[in-house]
Motif scaffolding. Structure first.
Motif, PDB file in Angstrom:
ATOM      1  N   TRP A  55      44.721  41.740  46.438  1.00 46.19           N
ATOM      2  CA  TRP A  55      43.444  42.421  46.255  1.00 46.19           C
ATOM      3  C   TRP A  55      43.619  43.922  45.964  1.00 46.19           C
ATOM      4  O   TRP A  55      42.679  44.689  46.097  1.00 46.19           O
ATOM      5  CB  TRP A  55      42.534  42.211  47.462  1.00 46.19           C
ATOM      6  CG  TRP A  55      41.802  40.910  47.382  1.00 46.19           C
ATOM      7  CD1 TRP A  55      42.003  39.792  48.133  1.00 46.19           C
ATOM      8  CD2 TRP A  55      40.735  40.584  46.481  1.00 46.19           C
ATOM      9  NE1 TRP A  55      41.140  38.796  47.769  1.00 46.19           N
ATOM     10  CE2 TRP A  55      40.350  39.254  46.744  1.00 46.19           C
ATOM     11  CE3 TRP A  55      40.067  41.283  45.464  1.00 46.19           C
ATOM     12  CZ2 TRP A  55      39.329  38.618  46.047  1.00 46.19           C
ATOM     13  CZ3 TRP A  55      39.059  40.645  44.761  1.00 46.19           C
ATOM     14  CH2 TRP A  55      38.697  39.332  45.060  1.00 46.19           C
ATOM     15  N   VAL A  68      38.574  39.777  37.238  1.00 47.28           N
ATOM     16  CA  VAL A  68      38.841  39.142  38.523  1.00 47.28           C
ATOM     17  C   VAL A  68      38.673  37.638  38.362  1.00 47.28           C
ATOM     18  O   VAL A  68      37.594  37.167  37.978  1.00 47.28           O
ATOM     19  CB  VAL A  68      37.882  39.663  39.620  1.00 47.28           C
ATOM     20  CG1 VAL A  68      38.179  38.980  40.950  1.00 47.28           C
ATOM     21  CG2 VAL A  68      37.973  41.167  39.758  1.00 47.28           C
ATOM     22  N   ASP A  69      39.744  36.889  38.615  1.00 49.23           N
ATOM     23  CA  ASP A  69      39.685  35.427  38.563  1.00 49.23           C
ATOM     24  C   ASP A  69      39.124  34.943  37.219  1.00 49.23           C
ATOM     25  O   ASP A  69      38.318  34.025  37.159  1.00 49.23           O
ATOM     26  CB  ASP A  69      38.835  34.914  39.727  1.00 49.23           C
ATOM     27  CG  ASP A  69      38.920  33.400  39.904  1.00 49.23           C
ATOM     28  OD1 ASP A  69      40.007  32.850  39.733  1.00 49.23           O
ATOM     29  OD2 ASP A  69      37.865  32.786  40.199  1.00 49.23           O
ATOM     30  N   LEU A  84      33.119  35.622  43.222  1.00 47.80           N
ATOM     31  CA  LEU A  84      33.959  34.950  44.214  1.00 47.80           C
ATOM     32  C   LEU A  84      34.056  35.800  45.474  1.00 47.80           C
ATOM     33  O   LEU A  84      33.846  37.011  45.431  1.00 47.80           O
ATOM     34  CB  LEU A  84      35.354  34.672  43.656  1.00 47.80           C
ATOM     35  CG  LEU A  84      36.400  35.787  43.655  1.00 47.80           C
ATOM     36  CD1 LEU A  84      37.773  35.230  43.345  1.00 47.80           C
ATOM     37  CD2 LEU A  84      36.038  36.905  42.710  1.00 47.80           C
TER      38      LEU A  84
END
Length: 236
Positions: free
Chosen positions: A103, A142-143, A219
Motif C-alpha cells: 500500500w 489501483v487494482d 476496493l
C-alpha cells in the motif's frame, strides 16, 4: 546508522509515526482536547485572553477563522482546549491495520496552472460545500482501476481526503486523511499505511472535509488507522 534499504526500516519508521500520532491526539491542544468551538456574531473579533479568564488551568483558548458559505465574508471563532478533557482520560489507542508495503504507491502529479478550487462537502455543513485550493491532479492506478485524485493544499502540504468500502465498519465512517509526499518532478508517493483518522473522529467540535467522488476507491484500503479505541475496548 540504520540501513535505510533494510525491509525493517519502513516498518520502524511507521511505528515511530504511530507513536507520534498518539502523542499528537492526546496533547493539550490535540484532537481529543477540543471541547468547544464557538463562532462569534458577525463583525466581532476573537479575544482569546478574555475568553480564557475564569477557565480552569488546563484550558487553552485559540482563535480561528473561516469563510461564511453564504456571504463569503470572514467568520471568526474561538476554540477551547482542555488538557484534562474526558476524551483524553478515556482514550487508549488508535487501532491500525498491520504495515503493508503493497500500500505504498507511487503516482504521477500534474500541476494545474492558476488558482483552481474544488468544492468539498464538510461533515457538519448539512450538504453545503467549501472551496479548497487543489494545485494539481494525482493519477494513480489501483487494482487495475485508474483514478484522478484531488488533494488540496493544507498549509503547503498536499492532503488527500479519501473514502473506501471499509468506512463505517473497520475505519472511520466519513473517510480518512493522507498527506501526499512529493518524490521528484511530476511524481508523488501515497503511503496508505499512514492514512489517519481525521480530527472529527476524535471530537465533534471539528468540521472535516469529506471525500469527493473522485477520491472514493472501489476496493477496501486495508492500511493505515482504523478507529480510536477507549479504555476498556470500546470505540470512540
Amino acid at each position: 546508522m540504520p540501513d535505510s534499504s533494510s525491509p525493517r526500516a519502513p516498518v520502524s519508521a511507521w511505528h515511530e509515526w504511530r507513536a507520534e500520532r498518539h502523542r499528537s491526539v492526546t496533547a493539550p491542544t490535540g484532537n481529543l482536547a477540543l471541547v468547544e468551538t464557538r463562532w462569534l456574531p458577525p463583525g466581532e473579533l476573537p479575544a482569546p485572553a478574555a475568553a480564557r479568564a475564569g477557565q480552569p488551568a488546563t484550558v487553552t483558548v485559540t482563535a480561528l477563522e473561516r469563510t461564511d458559505m453564504v456571504t463569503g465574508e470572514p467568520e471568526h471563532g474561538l476554540r477551547f482546549w482542555d488538557a484534562d478533557a474526558p476524551a483524553i482520560r478515556d482514550f487508549d489507542r488508535i487501532d491500525a491495520f498491520p504495515y503493508d508495503p503493497a500500500w505504498v504507491l507511487d503516482a504521477t502529479y500534474t500541476p494545474v496552472e492558476g488558482a483552481r478550487t474544488v468544492a468539498f462537502e464538510h461533515l457538519r455543513d448539512n450538504g453545503g460545500t467549501r472551496e479548497k485550493a487543489v494545485p494539481g491532479d494525482i493519477a494513480l492506478t489501483v487494482d487495475g482501476t485508474d483514478y484522478t485524485l484531488l488533494a488540496f493544499d493544507d498549509d503547503g502540504t498536499l492532503l488527500l481526503v479519501f473514502g473506501d468500502p471499509t468506512n463505517g465498519s473497520t475505519t472511520y465512517g466519513a473517510g480518512r486523511f493522507l498527506f501526499v509526499e512529493h518524490t521528484g518532478e511530476g511524481r508523488v508517493r501515497l503511503d496508505f499505511n499512514r492514512a489517519f483518522v481525521p480530527p472529527c473522529g476524535f471530537s465533534d467540535q471539528y468540521n472535516c472535509p469529506m471525500p469527493p467522488r473522485q477520491n472514493r476507491f472501489h476496493l477496501p484500503v486495508e492500511a493505515g488507522e482504523k478507529l480510536p479505541v477507549l479504555r476498556g475496548g470500546g470505540a470512540h
